[in-house]
Design a protein around this motif. Structure first.
Motif, short mmCIF file in Angstrom:
data_model
loop_
_atom_site.label_atom_id
_atom_site.label_comp_id
_atom_site.label_asym_id
_atom_site.label_seq_id
_atom_site.Cartn_x
_atom_site.Cartn_y
_atom_site.Cartn_z
N LEU A 1 0.81 -1.20 0.00
CA LEU A 1 0.00 0.00 0.00
C LEU A 1 0.85 1.26 0.00
O LEU A 1 0.44 2.27 -0.57
N SER A 2 2.06 1.22 0.60
CA SER A 2 2.93 2.40 0.53
C SER A 2 3.32 2.67 -0.91
O SER A 2 3.24 3.82 -1.38
N ILE A 3 3.75 1.63 -1.61
CA ILE A 3 4.14 1.83 -3.01
C ILE A 3 2.93 2.29 -3.83
O ILE A 3 3.01 3.24 -4.62
N ALA A 4 1.79 1.63 -3.62
CA ALA A 4 0.59 1.96 -4.39
C ALA A 4 0.18 3.41 -4.15
O ALA A 4 -0.16 4.15 -5.08
N LEU A 5 0.26 3.83 -2.88
CA LEU A 5 -0.14 5.19 -2.52
C LEU A 5 0.82 6.21 -3.13
O LEU A 5 0.40 7.24 -3.66
#
Lengths: 294, 325
Positions: free
Chosen positions: B100-104
């Motif tokens: 989710l960090s990368i996606a965000l």
């Protein structure tokens, strides 16, 4: 990590067209995104290339181009390693399950969304529970339920379990959809003398088309990818679906595996979904937002 | 996590219907049929599993003795099971966090990461990145696993790239065969498979924020980082919460990736997960009672995980009561 050092440089007073820090941030951002795209695309290209190589070539140099671009690996994957039959099995199972789950899911969602009757809320929450629990909890008893029904290791057995486990998601998604359709139209159909059946199939269902399309795409992907259900409930080799055939083939003989054929089988499995994705790309990405997460 | 429970409150008030043949047959088929399938193939196995977990059933013999919580006691004395549970918990923490960090980050760049003058907009070529990143989501998970297992083999693509970059120690290194790297290599594969989907999801969520909000913070002098922290993340936190639960539940299962990458639990069980151990206990060892107990533990951990995410989100100021997710 978002925009590491930019903000000091450009206070909101008059700005130049493109400030230096903007360029830096822009390049770093593009670099990151390009790197990620490469990490996504390279393995796929590599697989595609390897699917034309012999096992020897694959191990000799991972990057080298294949000596010849012929379909030997595809033919042996399709015929000798029965991926052709598995492909057909998968199409049958996914096709029937998809149609059934869409019809049953739409009917169930319609009733739950538009008819008030005692217990409707309980049914709704029961379905929610079915979505929350891991499939693994059910897998052992499911094996025996299917065995007692004579459905173990059969395609109909797989179809019905696929339908059952895809049902809650389908109902939830379509529930919201049927809820938003105006009451008046349903009433008008009754006034015109339409039966409940007819009202659904000729009036309400066509109005839910956009929702149906989104759910159908999601269900198609989910069912095509289904792995645990066939692994546990279908051990008859002639009824294998692609996903379990892939796993069996990959782990079968250790290093004696025909890797060229393995990569060809990967391409055979991936290409149908990639085609579907490219065709429905817009709808799919659109439905991600309004769909699963709400 | 389907659509909201709150919707159910505004069910249309409908006059009581006459029990005509039309209405009765309609209800029987439209509600009865799907419900019967659901009860037989989903709910009843869940219920049975709970009962089996309290017996010593081996599956193929008719005898089945009720032994209470013995299976559970045995389970928590079984160090292999504890290891697998630990691996699952590690996955459920790390995988959503990284994914989710990368996606965000990518979603922010694509939607509002563009130049800091003029209209608030995303980077150029963003639709290319979006479409490409989504690819892995449409590839069957088992295929992703098999593909990466090949990339990770000692003579595979990864070591080929590393050695050609001059990193000679990578030559012949078994990424999935080494205790130090097996679980991380596995985590990377799962992240690889999921980033694109959640990126698209967050892009949609961020686009749902009115552009004026971003214009306003920009006029107030906030930079990109500040905007992301004080505007974007708080405004889409409910989407992040739901995504966190989804990825976490997937990581608690993880069976399909493990079946392809580490079918035997990895080096010294460093990648063994509960679902894999359950499957082995049931279908290889034939200990169905014991396996069902594992299923119950897995279900309980899944529910606890979801509850923990809700609680954390609430305590930190989220307003989602779970209805909308």
């Amino acid at each position: 990590m978002v925009g590491v050092e930019p903000e000091i440089a450009q206070r909101p007073t008059r700005r130049v067209k493109t400030s230096g820090s903007d360029k830096t941030v822009g390049s770093i951002s593009h670099a990151m995104l390009i790197l990620w795209s490469a990490v996504v695309v390279l393995p796929l290209l590599w697989t595609f290339m390897s699917s034309f190589k012999t096992t020897k070539e694959i191990f000799a140099s991972p990057f080298g181009l294949p000596a010849t671009w012929d379909l030997t690996n595809y033919l042996s994957a399709w015929n000798q390693y029965s991926f052709g039959r598995m492909f057909v099995n998968t199409v049958i199972v996914v096709g029937f399950a998809l149609v059934l789950v869409m019809v049953l899911g739409a009917m169930c969602a319609y009733v739950l969304a538009r008819f008030a009757f005692p217990g409707s809320r309980a049914i709704y929450y029961l379905m929610l529970a079915g979505l929350m629990f891991p499939v693994f909890l059910a897998i052992v008893p499911l094996f025996f339920i299917l065995r007692n029904m004579g459905l173990l290791n059969t395609l109909p057995g797989l179809i019905i379990t696929y339908v059952a486990f895809a049902l809650p998601f389908t109902v939830f998604f379509l529930f919201a959809f049927f809820k938003t359709l105006p009451d008046e139209i349903q009433e008008a159909a009754y006034v015109d003398g339409a039966s409940e059946w007819r009202t659904f199939f000729q009036v309400m269902l066509p109005m839910a088309k956009p929702g149906m399309a989104s759910v159908a795409i999601f269900n198609f992907l989910g069912l095509w990818n289904q792995f645990i259900l066939p692994i546990a409930l279908n051990t008859d080799q002639s009824n294998y679906v692609l996903s379990q055939g892939m796993a069996a083939f990959a782990s079968s003989a250790g290093y004696a595996v025909n890797f060229g054929a393995l990569f060809a089988a990967v391409i055979i499995t991936v290409v149908p979904v990639l085609i579907i994705y490219v065709i429905f790309q817009r709808q799919l990405q659109g439905s991600v937002s309004q769909g699963t997460m709400k | 996590m389907g659509p909201s429970g709150s919707l159910i409150q505004k069910a249309p008030r409908r006059r009581r219907r006459k029990l005509t043949f039309d209405y009765v047959s309609f209800m029987a088929v439209f509600l009865g049929l799907p419900l019967a399938i659901f009860l037989i193939f989903v709910i009843s196995p869940f219920a049975q599993a709970v009962y089996y977990s309290l017996t010593d059933w081996t599956g193929f013999s008719p005898e089945m003795n009720f032994i209470g919580i013995d299976n559970y006691v045995k389970l928590f004395q079984n160090s292999t099971f504890i290891t697998s549970m630990g691996n699952n918990i590690l996955l459920a923490i790390i995988v959503p966090l990284v994914t989710l960090s990368i996606a965000l980050l990518f979603a922010t760049l694509i939607t509002v990461g563009g130049p800091s003058h003029g209209q608030v907009r995303g980077l150029g070529a963003s639709s290319f990145y979006r479409v490409v990143s989504f690819f892995p989501y449409v590839i069957p998970a088992i295929v992703i696993g098999i593909l990466w297992a090949q990339i990770y083999t000692p003579s595979g693509l990864l070591n080929g790239i590393l050695t050609s970059l001059g990193i000679d120690s990578a030559e012949g290194f078994a990424w999935l065969g080494d205790e130090r790297t097996a679980i991380w290599a596995t985590i990377f594969v799962i992240v690889w498979g999921f980033v694109g989907f959640y990126m698209v999801l967050f892009i949609a969520a961020i686009k749902g924020i009115p552009a004026e909000t971003f214009e306003a913070v920009r006029i107030d002098g906030a930079g990109r980082f500040r905007t992301a922290i004080s505007i974007t993340i708080p405004l889409i936190r409910d989407n992040i919460q739901t995504a966190y639960i989804y990825v976490g539940i997937m990581a608690l299962d993880a069976f399909v990736y493990m079946a392809a990458l580490n079918p035997f639990g990895g080096p010294s069980n460093t990648t063994l997960v509960m679902s894999q151990y359950l499957f082995r206990t049931a279908f290889t060892k034939g200990q169905f009672g014991q396996a069902s107990a594992m299923g119950v533990v897995l279900a309980v951990i899944t529910l606890l995980f979801a509850a923990a995410v809700f609680t954390v989100n609430r305590l930190t100021g989220g307003k989602d009561d779970g209805g909308r997710s």
